[in-house]
Design a protein around this motif. Structure first.
Motif, PDB file in Angstrom:
ATOM      1  N   ASP A  27       5.274   5.696  -4.115  1.00 33.51           N
ATOM      2  CA  ASP A  27       6.355   5.444  -5.073  1.00 33.51           C
ATOM      3  C   ASP A  27       5.850   4.909  -6.406  1.00 33.51           C
ATOM      4  O   ASP A  27       6.528   4.123  -7.065  1.00 33.51           O
ATOM      5  CB  ASP A  27       7.365   4.456  -4.477  1.00 33.51           C
ATOM      6  CG  ASP A  27       8.137   5.055  -3.320  1.00 33.51           C
ATOM      7  OD1 ASP A  27       8.488   6.241  -3.407  1.00 33.51           O
ATOM      8  OD2 ASP A  27       8.372   4.331  -2.342  1.00 33.51           O
ATOM      9  N   ARG A  28       4.688   5.355  -6.806  1.00 32.04           N
ATOM     10  CA  ARG A  28       4.082   4.853  -8.046  1.00 32.04           C
ATOM     11  C   ARG A  28       5.005   5.026  -9.251  1.00 32.04           C
ATOM     12  O   ARG A  28       5.188   4.094 -10.039  1.00 32.04           O
ATOM     13  CB  ARG A  28       2.750   5.546  -8.291  1.00 32.04           C
ATOM     14  CG  ARG A  28       2.020   5.020  -9.486  1.00 32.04           C
ATOM     15  CD  ARG A  28       0.637   5.664  -9.643  1.00 32.04           C
ATOM     16  NE  ARG A  28      -0.070   5.058 -10.730  1.00 32.04           N
ATOM     17  CZ  ARG A  28      -0.752   3.925 -10.646  1.00 32.04           C
ATOM     18  NH1 ARG A  28      -0.823   3.289  -9.504  1.00 32.04           N
ATOM     19  NH2 ARG A  28      -1.357   3.419 -11.690  1.00 32.04           N
ATOM     20  N   ALA A  29       5.614   6.193  -9.411  1.00 31.23           N
ATOM     21  CA  ALA A  29       6.479   6.440 -10.572  1.00 31.23           C
ATOM     22  C   ALA A  29       7.675   5.490 -10.579  1.00 31.23           C
ATOM     23  O   ALA A  29       8.050   4.964 -11.631  1.00 31.23           O
ATOM     24  CB  ALA A  29       6.949   7.892 -10.594  1.00 31.23           C
ATOM     25  N   ALA A  30       8.262   5.245  -9.429  1.00 32.02           N
ATOM     26  CA  ALA A  30       9.405   4.331  -9.354  1.00 32.02           C
ATOM     27  C   ALA A  30       8.975   2.897  -9.661  1.00 32.02           C
ATOM     28  O   ALA A  30       9.713   2.147 -10.306  1.00 32.02           O
ATOM     29  CB  ALA A  30      10.070   4.414  -7.979  1.00 32.02           C
ATOM     30  N   LEU A  31       7.786   2.504  -9.216  1.00 32.20           N
ATOM     31  CA  LEU A  31       7.280   1.167  -9.523  1.00 32.20           C
ATOM     32  C   LEU A  31       7.035   1.002 -11.018  1.00 32.20           C
ATOM     33  O   LEU A  31       7.421  -0.009 -11.612  1.00 32.20           O
ATOM     34  CB  LEU A  31       5.969   0.905  -8.777  1.00 32.20           C
ATOM     35  CG  LEU A  31       6.062   0.628  -7.294  1.00 32.20           C
ATOM     36  CD1 LEU A  31       4.660   0.552  -6.696  1.00 32.20           C
ATOM     37  CD2 LEU A  31       6.830  -0.643  -7.022  1.00 32.20           C
ATOM     38  N   VAL A  32       6.400   1.996 -11.614  1.00 30.06           N
ATOM     39  CA  VAL A  32       6.150   1.943 -13.055  1.00 30.06           C
ATOM     40  C   VAL A  32       7.476   1.804 -13.797  1.00 30.06           C
ATOM     41  O   VAL A  32       7.620   0.972 -14.697  1.00 30.06           O
ATOM     42  CB  VAL A  32       5.361   3.182 -13.531  1.00 30.06           C
ATOM     43  CG1 VAL A  32       5.326   3.272 -15.049  1.00 30.06           C
ATOM     44  CG2 VAL A  32       3.947   3.156 -12.963  1.00 30.06           C
ATOM     45  N   LEU A  33       8.452   2.593 -13.403  1.00 26.46           N
ATOM     46  CA  LEU A  33       9.757   2.529 -14.046  1.00 26.46           C
ATOM     47  C   LEU A  33      10.407   1.160 -13.856  1.00 26.46           C
ATOM     48  O   LEU A  33      10.978   0.604 -14.802  1.00 26.46           O
ATOM     49  CB  LEU A  33      10.674   3.629 -13.516  1.00 26.46           C
ATOM     50  CG  LEU A  33      12.088   3.636 -14.108  1.00 26.46           C
ATOM     51  CD1 LEU A  33      12.053   3.838 -15.613  1.00 26.46           C
ATOM     52  CD2 LEU A  33      12.927   4.713 -13.430  1.00 26.46           C
ATOM     53  N   SER A  34      10.302   0.578 -12.673  1.00 24.23           N
ATOM     54  CA  SER A  34      10.926  -0.733 -12.446  1.00 24.23           C
ATOM     55  C   SER A  34      10.319  -1.793 -13.358  1.00 24.23           C
ATOM     56  O   SER A  34      11.043  -2.634 -13.907  1.00 24.23           O
ATOM     57  CB  SER A  34      10.838  -1.145 -10.978  1.00 24.23           C
ATOM     58  OG  SER A  34       9.541  -1.535 -10.630  1.00 24.23           O
ATOM     59  N   GLU A  91       0.833  -1.215   0.000  1.00 20.63           N
ATOM     60  CA  GLU A  91       0.000   0.000   0.000  1.00 20.63           C
ATOM     61  C   GLU A  91       0.860   1.254   0.000  1.00 20.63           C
ATOM     62  O   GLU A  91       0.555   2.222  -0.719  1.00 20.63           O
ATOM     63  CB  GLU A  91      -0.932  -0.012   1.214  1.00 20.63           C
ATOM     64  CG  GLU A  91      -2.033  -1.049   1.103  1.00 20.63           C
ATOM     65  CD  GLU A  91      -2.899  -1.155   2.347  1.00 20.63           C
ATOM     66  OE1 GLU A  91      -4.036  -1.637   2.207  1.00 20.63           O
ATOM     67  OE2 GLU A  91      -2.458  -0.773   3.452  1.00 20.63           O
ATOM     68  N   THR A  92       1.942   1.260   0.760  1.00 22.69           N
ATOM     69  CA  THR A  92       2.833   2.422   0.815  1.00 22.69           C
ATOM     70  C   THR A  92       3.518   2.647  -0.532  1.00 22.69           C
ATOM     71  O   THR A  92       3.590   3.779  -1.017  1.00 22.69           O
ATOM     72  CB  THR A  92       3.888   2.238   1.926  1.00 22.69           C
ATOM     73  OG1 THR A  92       3.212   2.115   3.178  1.00 22.69           O
ATOM     74  CG2 THR A  92       4.851   3.407   1.982  1.00 22.69           C
ATOM     75  N   LEU A  93       4.017   1.578  -1.135  1.00 24.44           N
ATOM     76  CA  LEU A  93       4.682   1.708  -2.432  1.00 24.44           C
ATOM     77  C   LEU A  93       3.720   2.230  -3.491  1.00 24.44           C
ATOM     78  O   LEU A  93       4.081   3.106  -4.283  1.00 24.44           O
ATOM     79  CB  LEU A  93       5.274   0.370  -2.868  1.00 24.44           C
ATOM     80  CG  LEU A  93       6.469  -0.142  -2.078  1.00 24.44           C
ATOM     81  CD1 LEU A  93       6.816  -1.569  -2.485  1.00 24.44           C
ATOM     82  CD2 LEU A  93       7.667   0.782  -2.253  1.00 24.44           C
ATOM     83  N   LEU A  94       2.513   1.699  -3.517  1.00 21.15           N
ATOM     84  CA  LEU A  94       1.535   2.149  -4.507  1.00 21.15           C
ATOM     85  C   LEU A  94       1.147   3.615  -4.298  1.00 21.15           C
ATOM     86  O   LEU A  94       0.930   4.345  -5.263  1.00 21.15           O
ATOM     87  CB  LEU A  94       0.292   1.265  -4.470  1.00 21.15           C
ATOM     88  CG  LEU A  94       0.473  -0.151  -4.996  1.00 21.15           C
ATOM     89  CD1 LEU A  94      -0.747  -1.005  -4.671  1.00 21.15           C
ATOM     90  CD2 LEU A  94       0.753  -0.140  -6.491  1.00 21.15           C
TER      91      LEU A  94
END
Length: 186
Positions: free
Chosen positions: A104-111, A98-101
């Motif tokens: 850190d959404r942009a970083a997740l999308v990039l990963s 939940e915290t990452l979403l």
């Protein structure tokens, strides 16, 4: 007035790296070019190619830097868990998702974009897989290696599906798969 230039500019490489990260997080791999980075970093175009001859070198360096930042965060998260039950780990992982979403959404999308790019560009594989390797290491401190690998894959699936979904996952959408893996008999 622009940034300091010339030999007395020891922060130039750092500005290039920071600019690359911003571009990647905002526009993805497709938005990355030496020209865009030079403009964002307020440096001459030749500076980007001086430090990074190719875009793949620049992308690799930025990916590693982002991965290392994520690794530090994840290691801190794992260390703060201390001794934890499997049920407690389900809840802690759900909190992490939940915290990452949320944060850190942009970083997740990039990963995930990098992982997809690595399928066709083998030179990016090592950098793209740093995220998963860190997850396995951190989770391995709280469970066995086989379960840690499975959890890492479940987390990737949860995050990927959540990023693509029209609505955010519910808490039970997150805890369900984690509990099935960690506490199947409960």
């Amino acid at each position: 007035m622009g940034a300091k230039r010339g030999p007395a500019d020891p922060g130039r490489r750092e500005r290039i790296m920071a600019a690359t990260e911003r571009i990647l997080l905002e526009h993805g791999i497709a938005g990355l070019s030496h020209r865009a980075v030079a403009r964002e970093a307020d440096v001459p175009l030749g500076s980007t190619t001086y430090y990074f001859a190719t875009l793949d070198e620049l992308l690799d360096a930025a990916t590693r830097r982002l991965s290392e930042r994520y690794a530090r965060r994840l290691r801190t998260w794992g260390a703060e868990l201390g001794q934890i039950t499997r049920a407690g780990l389900v809840e802690a992982l759900a909190d992490l998702v939940e915290t990452l979403l949320r944060d850190d959404r942009a970083a997740l999308v990039l990963s995930f974009e990098l992982s997809a790019a690595a399928m066709r560009r083998p030179e990016l594989r090592d950098s793209a897989l740093l995220y998963a390797e860190t997850e396995r290491q951190v989770l391995g401190a709280h469970t066995d290696e086989r379960t840690a690998r499975a959890l890492s894959r479940v987390l990737d699936g949860l995050l990927l599906h959540s990023l693509a979904a029209a609505t955010p996952p519910t808490r039970s959408d997150i805890t369900g798969p984690l509990a099935a893996l960690l506490t199947p008999d409960d």
